[in-house]
Design an enzyme around this catalytic site. Sequence first.
Site, PDB file in Angstrom:
ATOM      1  N   LYS A  37       4.664  56.912  -3.464  1.00 18.89           N
ATOM      2  CA  LYS A  37       3.199  56.843  -3.350  1.00 18.89           C
ATOM      3  C   LYS A  37       2.541  57.748  -4.390  1.00 18.89           C
ATOM      4  CE  LYS A  37       2.805  55.455   1.441  1.00 18.89           C
ATOM      5  NZ  LYS A  37       2.459  55.842   2.808  1.00 18.89           N
ATOM      6  N   THR A 123      -8.955  65.540  11.986  1.00 21.57           N
ATOM      7  CA  THR A 123      -9.561  65.751  13.303  1.00 21.57           C
ATOM      8  C   THR A 123      -8.523  66.409  14.204  1.00 21.57           C
ATOM      9  OG1 THR A 123     -10.857  63.778  12.951  1.00 21.57           O
ATOM     10  CG2 THR A 123     -10.679  64.553  15.226  1.00 21.57           C
ATOM     11  N   GLY A 259     -12.261  49.472  16.819  1.00 18.69           N
ATOM     12  CA  GLY A 259     -10.873  49.727  16.445  1.00 18.69           C
ATOM     13  C   GLY A 259     -10.867  50.804  15.389  1.00 18.69           C
ATOM     14  N   CYS A 262      -9.890  56.056  14.008  1.00 22.27           N
ATOM     15  CA  CYS A 262     -10.553  57.230  14.603  1.00 22.27           C
ATOM     16  C   CYS A 262     -11.001  57.056  16.051  1.00 22.27           C
ATOM     17  CB  CYS A 262     -11.749  57.614  13.744  1.00 22.27           C
ATOM     18  SG  CYS A 262     -11.246  58.200  12.125  1.00 22.27           S
TER      19      CYS A 262
HETATM   20  C1  UDX Z   1     -15.634  56.217  12.314  1.00 28.07           C
HETATM   21  C2  UDX Z   1     -16.890  57.117  12.273  1.00 28.07           C
HETATM   22  O1  UDX Z   1     -18.051  56.288  12.097  1.00 28.07           O
HETATM   23  C3  UDX Z   1     -16.772  58.136  11.150  1.00 28.07           C
HETATM   24  O2  UDX Z   1     -17.886  59.021  11.200  1.00 28.07           O
HETATM   25  C4  UDX Z   1     -15.484  58.934  11.336  1.00 28.07           C
HETATM   26  O3  UDX Z   1     -15.299  59.861  10.279  1.00 28.07           O
HETATM   27  C5  UDX Z   1     -14.278  58.006  11.411  1.00 28.07           C
HETATM   28  O4  UDX Z   1     -14.479  57.041  12.451  1.00 28.07           O
HETATM   29  P1  UDX Z   1     -14.710  54.122  10.942  1.00 28.07           P
HETATM   30  O5  UDX Z   1     -13.590  54.116  11.926  1.00 28.07           O
HETATM   31  O6  UDX Z   1     -14.399  54.014   9.498  1.00 28.07           O
HETATM   32  O7  UDX Z   1     -15.585  55.466  11.095  1.00 28.07           O
HETATM   33  O8  UDX Z   1     -15.655  52.886  11.285  1.00 28.07           O
HETATM   34  P2  UDX Z   1     -17.057  52.629  11.996  1.00 28.07           P
HETATM   35  O9  UDX Z   1     -17.957  51.999  11.023  1.00 28.07           O
HETATM   36  O10 UDX Z   1     -17.568  53.813  12.708  1.00 28.07           O
HETATM   37  O11 UDX Z   1     -16.632  51.513  13.061  1.00 28.07           O
HETATM   38  C6  UDX Z   1     -15.649  51.772  14.061  1.00 28.07           C
HETATM   39  C7  UDX Z   1     -15.441  50.558  14.931  1.00 28.07           C
HETATM   40  O12 UDX Z   1     -16.558  50.350  15.769  1.00 28.07           O
HETATM   41  C8  UDX Z   1     -15.225  49.233  14.178  1.00 28.07           C
HETATM   42  O13 UDX Z   1     -14.172  48.516  14.787  1.00 28.07           O
HETATM   43  C9  UDX Z   1     -16.525  48.498  14.349  1.00 28.07           C
HETATM   44  O14 UDX Z   1     -16.373  47.100  14.315  1.00 28.07           O
HETATM   45  C10 UDX Z   1     -16.947  48.983  15.724  1.00 28.07           C
HETATM   46  N1  UDX Z   1     -18.399  48.919  15.964  1.00 28.07           N
HETATM   47  C11 UDX Z   1     -19.251  49.700  15.235  1.00 28.07           C
HETATM   48  C12 UDX Z   1     -18.883  48.093  16.960  1.00 28.07           C
HETATM   49  O15 UDX Z   1     -18.124  47.373  17.637  1.00 28.07           O
HETATM   50  N2  UDX Z   1     -20.230  48.086  17.210  1.00 28.07           N
HETATM   51  C13 UDX Z   1     -21.111  48.858  16.516  1.00 28.07           C
HETATM   52  O16 UDX Z   1     -22.316  48.807  16.812  1.00 28.07           O
HETATM   53  C14 UDX Z   1     -20.610  49.686  15.489  1.00 28.07           C
END
Ligand code: UDX
Length: 433
Positions: A37, A123, A259, A262
């Site tokens: 990597k 985290t 999903g 995080c």
């Molecule tokens: C998240 C946090 O937003 C970010 O601050 C942290 O550092 C890492 O975790 P991420 O996992 O990249 O970021 O994606 P995010 O855009 O937050 O979406 C997470 C999940 O929630 C996705 O599966 C998305 O489809 C879902 N989601 C988001 C919903 O189902 N409904 C919503 O209204 C918003």
Amino acid sequence: MDMEISIIGHGYVGLVTACVFADFGNKVHVIGRTPEKISRLRSGDPIIYEPGLEEILDRNLKNGNLEFSTTYDSIKNSEIVFIAVGTPSQADGSADLSQVKVVAKEIALALGESFTVVSCKSTVPVGTNRAVEKILTENAPAHAKFAVASCPEFLREGTGVSDTLSPDRVVIGTESKKAADLLLELHKPIGGQRVVCDLSSAEMIKYASNSMLATKISFANLIAEMSEVAGANAPLVLKAVGLDNRVGAKFLDAGIGYGGACFPKDVKALAFIGKDLGVDSSLLDQVEKINHNARERFAERIVKHAKGKVLAIWGLSFKPNTDDIREAPSIEIMKYLLKNGFSLRVYDPQAMGHIRRIFGDQLSYFDNKDDALAGSDNLVVLTEWSEFAAADLEEVKKVLKNPVIFDGRNVFDPEQMGKLGFEYYSVGRKDVK
Ligand code: UDX
């Protein structure tokens, strides 16, 4: 003032952080443990898909601001060292800190004579940075001068670069004024409010933030389930709720649940932390449960209403603009559909390779959405990539053997679907038949 820093880990957090700080003119060393990597990264391949990242990587490899290595040699000259390794969930929901601990010991052994801030970007549960401090103290050479800090990362995948450049806030948790000053200096070109606090609060801020957002999503999905039974329109209800600026409009989209790397992990970890502290954290257990119900309910509706056994699947990644499929709702839903005898013709703009590694020849893979559609009885949308919302629906209707669409992300407008003559199932809205 340009600084010399090291970052351990080159996943979404480590690599994006490294690229952004290198682009500001700092000298950034990225340390990883897999030689294959590291050589890909040295050649300009970011390994992960993140919009805009490849160009920044390329630019900073060329100007010498960014270097990749499997050794810890750069630590002795680094003013700041960020730990950005994975903290995956264990079976009981707690965070697995083994990588953080291994890395902390390696850093300790490599510390030089100048003052170094060792800061977790990963985290980590409350108390972890104290454990890192202990490992450093026990293993560092006598001449080493260091302080620990917690500097959690809030970037979202798909918008990682812009989130890192202009976050809502920069959290710096440390008991050392010198460490706080160095971290504030490094973050000077970056936007957002500064929150300088103690270590435990900084660690808690990250879990509390992600769990709050996940709770909003599960709340939206609970209202969606109720709305389906009551004949209400959940997106409209939630829009009105979000118009109250005490609540806010964001993260209230009902669908097939959250999903990614995080939310699922952090909600479980905070629930575990609560239990560990003797605090009733069952609210968080329910957030997780509702999240799984959202997927199950949607999969069951497909099994109940599908006309034919061949389904086109549009969208596999856990959200748009990423190739990431970790904890993607698509995985559970497709496993359930396969168990129920469906043939799946799948397409995703970025995530096909990862999905193929899990499902192998159980699925049929297509390079574009139209080929996935051809020969399918019905269409299922699992990720709201913009190209799906822009699809020519008249054409979709012509190609599908039966004009039935299951929309897990409320991409389409029910009224329009009715006019076009589709049978249409979405989330938290009346079925169109
Ligand atoms: C998240 C946090 O937003 C970010 O601050 C942290 O550092 C890492 O975790 P991420 O996992 O990249 O970021 O994606 P995010 O855009 O937050 O979406 C997470 C999940 O929630 C996705 O599966 C998305 O489809 C879902 N989601 C988001 C919903 O189902 N409904 C919503 O209204 C918003």
